[in-house]
Design a protein around this motif. Sequence first.
Motif, PDB file in Angstrom:
ATOM      1  N   SER A 150       0.861  -1.181   0.000  1.00  0.00           N
ATOM      2  CA  SER A 150       0.000   0.000   0.000  1.00  0.00           C
ATOM      3  C   SER A 150       0.897   1.232   0.000  1.00  0.00           C
ATOM      4  O   SER A 150       1.696   1.437   0.911  1.00  0.00           O
ATOM      5  CB  SER A 150      -0.894   0.012   1.247  1.00  0.00           C
ATOM      6  OG  SER A 150      -1.297   1.344   1.532  1.00  0.00           O
ATOM      7  N   LYS A 151       0.745   2.064  -1.036  1.00  0.00           N
ATOM      8  CA  LYS A 151       1.632   3.231  -1.148  1.00  0.00           C
ATOM      9  C   LYS A 151       1.410   4.237  -0.025  1.00  0.00           C
ATOM     10  O   LYS A 151       2.299   5.008   0.321  1.00  0.00           O
ATOM     11  CB  LYS A 151       1.448   3.899  -2.509  1.00  0.00           C
ATOM     12  CG  LYS A 151       2.191   3.137  -3.615  1.00  0.00           C
ATOM     13  CD  LYS A 151       1.708   3.438  -4.999  1.00  0.00           C
ATOM     14  CE  LYS A 151       2.082   4.817  -5.470  1.00  0.00           C
ATOM     15  NZ  LYS A 151       1.590   5.012  -6.863  1.00  0.00           N
ATOM     16  N   GLU A 152       0.215   4.197   0.554  1.00  0.00           N
ATOM     17  CA  GLU A 152      -0.070   5.128   1.652  1.00  0.00           C
ATOM     18  C   GLU A 152       0.238   4.522   3.016  1.00  0.00           C
ATOM     19  O   GLU A 152      -0.106   5.105   4.047  1.00  0.00           O
ATOM     20  CB  GLU A 152      -1.531   5.552   1.592  1.00  0.00           C
ATOM     21  CG  GLU A 152      -1.832   6.370   0.349  1.00  0.00           C
ATOM     22  CD  GLU A 152      -3.303   6.753   0.262  1.00  0.00           C
ATOM     23  OE1 GLU A 152      -4.159   5.862   0.519  1.00  0.00           O
ATOM     24  OE2 GLU A 152      -3.578   7.918  -0.046  1.00  0.00           O
ATOM     25  N   GLY A 153       0.861   3.335   3.014  1.00  0.00           N
ATOM     26  CA  GLY A 153       1.225   2.715   4.293  1.00  0.00           C
ATOM     27  C   GLY A 153       0.049   2.132   5.050  1.00  0.00           C
ATOM     28  O   GLY A 153       0.140   1.868   6.247  1.00  0.00           O
ATOM     29  N   LEU A 154      -1.083   1.924   4.352  1.00  0.00           N
ATOM     30  CA  LEU A 154      -2.245   1.305   5.006  1.00  0.00           C
ATOM     31  C   LEU A 154      -2.004  -0.189   5.209  1.00  0.00           C
ATOM     32  O   LEU A 154      -1.132  -0.776   4.569  1.00  0.00           O
ATOM     33  CB  LEU A 154      -3.497   1.497   4.128  1.00  0.00           C
ATOM     34  CG  LEU A 154      -3.868   2.944   3.803  1.00  0.00           C
ATOM     35  CD1 LEU A 154      -5.041   2.962   2.825  1.00  0.00           C
ATOM     36  CD2 LEU A 154      -4.208   3.702   5.094  1.00  0.00           C
ATOM     37  N   ASN A 155      -2.780  -0.822   6.072  1.00  0.00           N
ATOM     38  CA  ASN A 155      -2.760  -2.265   6.219  1.00  0.00           C
ATOM     39  C   ASN A 155      -3.342  -2.861   4.936  1.00  0.00           C
ATOM     40  O   ASN A 155      -4.546  -2.790   4.676  1.00  0.00           O
ATOM     41  CB  ASN A 155      -3.588  -2.692   7.443  1.00  0.00           C
ATOM     42  CG  ASN A 155      -3.536  -4.198   7.666  1.00  0.00           C
ATOM     43  OD1 ASN A 155      -3.677  -4.968   6.712  1.00  0.00           O
ATOM     44  ND2 ASN A 155      -3.325  -4.603   8.909  1.00  0.00           N
ATOM     45  N   CYS A 156      -2.458  -3.405   4.117  1.00  0.00           N
ATOM     46  CA  CYS A 156      -2.827  -3.783   2.756  1.00  0.00           C
ATOM     47  C   CYS A 156      -3.794  -4.969   2.742  1.00  0.00           C
ATOM     48  O   CYS A 156      -4.717  -5.027   1.937  1.00  0.00           O
ATOM     49  CB  CYS A 156      -1.545  -4.114   1.979  1.00  0.00           C
ATOM     50  SG  CYS A 156      -1.766  -4.076   0.205  1.00  0.00           S
ATOM     51  N   ASP A 157      -3.579  -5.922   3.666  1.00  0.00           N
ATOM     52  CA  ASP A 157      -4.470  -7.073   3.767  1.00  0.00           C
ATOM     53  C   ASP A 157      -5.882  -6.616   4.149  1.00  0.00           C
ATOM     54  O   ASP A 157      -6.867  -7.027   3.524  1.00  0.00           O
ATOM     55  CB  ASP A 157      -3.886  -8.044   4.804  1.00  0.00           C
ATOM     56  CG  ASP A 157      -4.750  -9.278   5.021  1.00  0.00           C
ATOM     57  OD1 ASP A 157      -5.126  -9.910   4.014  1.00  0.00           O
ATOM     58  OD2 ASP A 157      -5.048  -9.599   6.185  1.00  0.00           O
TER      59      ASP A 157
END
Lengths: 399, 399
Positions: free
Chosen positions: A337-344
């Motif tokens: 995630s480019k915004e550093g979100l929890n991608c899962d």
Amino acid sequence: MVSATQSAVSSAKVMQPSSLSADSVLNFARGDPTMYRAYWEKLGDRCTVVISGKDLMSYFSDAGNLCWFLMPELDRAIRRLHRAVGNAEVGEDRFIVVGTGSTQLFQAALYALTHTDKPDDEILPTSVVAAAPFYSSYPEETDFQRSKLYKWAGDAYSYEGEGAYIEVVTSPNNPDGAIREAVVNREGGKLIHDLAYYWPQYTPITRKADHDIMLFTFSKATGHAGTRIGWAIVKDKEIAMKMVKFMELSSIGVSKESQFRAAKILEVISEDCLNPEPNKVVNFFEYGQVVMSERWEKLREAVKASGAFSLPKYTQNFCIFTGKDTDSNPAFAWLKSKEGLNCDDLLREHKIVTRGGKNFGVCPSLTRISMLSPDEEFNLFVERLAAIKGSNSNGSTNY
Amino acid sequence: MVSATQSAVSSAKVMQPSSLSADSVLNFARGDPTMYRAYWEKLGDRCTVVISGKDLMSYFSDAGNLCWFLMPELDRAIRRLHRAVGNAEVGEDRFIVVGTGSTQLFQAALYALTHTDKPDDEILPTSVVAAAPFYSSYPEETDFQRSKLYKWAGDAYSYEGEGAYIEVVTSPNNPDGAIREAVVNREGGKLIHDLAYYWPQYTPITRKADHDIMLFTFSKATGHAGTRIGWAIVKDKEIAMKMVKFMELSSIGVSKESQFRAAKILEVISEDCLNPEPNKVVNFFEYGQVVMSERWEKLREAVKASGAFSLPKYTQNFCIFTGKDTDSNPAFAWLKSKEGLNCDDLLREHKIVTRGGKNFGVCPSLTRISMLSPDEEFNLFVERLAAIKGSNSNGSTNY
């Protein structure tokens, strides 16, 4: 830590591949390689095995061999295939140990490398490490038996323990497809090379791997995961003998039906690689390479369309099997995630189940996505992925 | 202690079944059940399975089932067979867990009964016991991983430990064919029932066994040892789930080829038991009973002719499967030297390799002999046995 296997299993229960709709939950957490089915279907009866009630009855396959439960035809087929592909050294002085998948062989290797006759209270457990991100099942496979012989010690990059250690080197790496070498490199260290994905459909074959213990698995090589066949190529006779001993004590050998079928299928692949004919279908690896490459192209397009994610970039290399410069097309996509979100979590909101970075010893802005699902699921997945928009969607898609 | 598996394997290497002569070393240490081959040969194509390259590819067999890798057809075949034979309770509330032989399931049961989330230094290992003479592989199968969760604690008859323990009850017992019940019977005890030999060819079926964890194995039921299929019938859902978890971590499930074939063969047996036809061959268990009974008769004659040995005496019991009083014909003969000599050594002098009493936790005047070898070997064995004369040869042949 969420159990990676458990999450894959429980999420599998909610998926109904036969009734996919815009609402379906898509499970990309597991690496079930069913997409190769189309190829084997095309081959018709060439790989069919017929086993009658009276066949394959004895415990023994080859009583004179160090690995007495290994069927000679499978031994031959494994060596022939490695020679045809050029991905591993399988000279006459190397021992083949067959296992119920490479999972069982990984544990056999831990046992073989740490076995001792010392009493329990004199044993210092050997540390088992792997460079993060590492295969999510290593920690649990190492620790679930609570052995006094060895214990999981985490990321090899930050390993500072003293004394004996085992480093697992997975190359190409699961989850991120990177080509790996050992990172600790200290005296007293032992290595297990997990080469499950070192096949031409996933990565250019740049050299004949030649390590002390190399693990391969039929499931990733050909897609036959249900067959549960793996093999180790072992240099040292004593280590090979201890691995065989582990297999005896753990399960008194390995299914002969599976060995028999694996031998047949590996022989067909080798034959098609070594003796191609114009009217035959392409060999399995060429097929796999085309399919994987198409999928990666679709995935990169979807990631670009979305703008919310990035993917690793791989450099081209000369492949000694294909004889040309070749891209890497790993069995998993390691999505960030480019915004550093929890991608899962982000993908689960869109009914895409993946395996989050924490399972692999890294941060949750990364997640692992299987690239081996059936076509219908894969196409629905890239469609959904492309539609996920980040708050800032003009960055690069590689990192 | 000599490793029982190792001695069986190394001794197998010296035997050449295709070239038997008066000088041949006969290996009766292992229980390789190849003698049933003749029956399966008679059945021709009825048990043949055909598996094409595209079949059985996924890790998953039945994602909705607790045991997600168990093929539904094998689940059905196992339950149907137990209902046909009447040897075990398999009601809808019982869970079936499949394993790579019952060996792997024994270890899965140890794990399931001792699993804890406690840190290592707070774990007290559970003692694992079995009444002597006990199956020679239990000690090593329990201890080889050096688990902190459990440890082998020897003969159940002399067990005086405090706290948690697991008793393995093998009935009919390996090596001596005795019908067994738990002997420790203290609070906090847990039981694993190993019922590998509770089939009509070996013993009268006197009741439907109904225990917490019951282990069965295809190899002893039908003779297909190379298939490596075992199953557990489990009452408690939590225990079944932990056993499944063990199988996931140990080998990500069980060979589907083996499951598929086992299902086919078990179905044929059930069908012949439940729907006999005059022009069909007798059902497998009737055949097995006749063969085993003939072998025991030959063995008892040889023991009588020799005078140097004795055998256990078994009482007849009413068998609910055959509907008549039936003798026990165990898969192993538990032979005793009447003069208290080391029986295994004595037989080795006559080129008969057996597994000595010490492996089973008792004295070396006893030894275990497989009754499941090919005809030619068995006949040569009884011939040699009859010729061994004791210094005092007028005693009883039973003890």
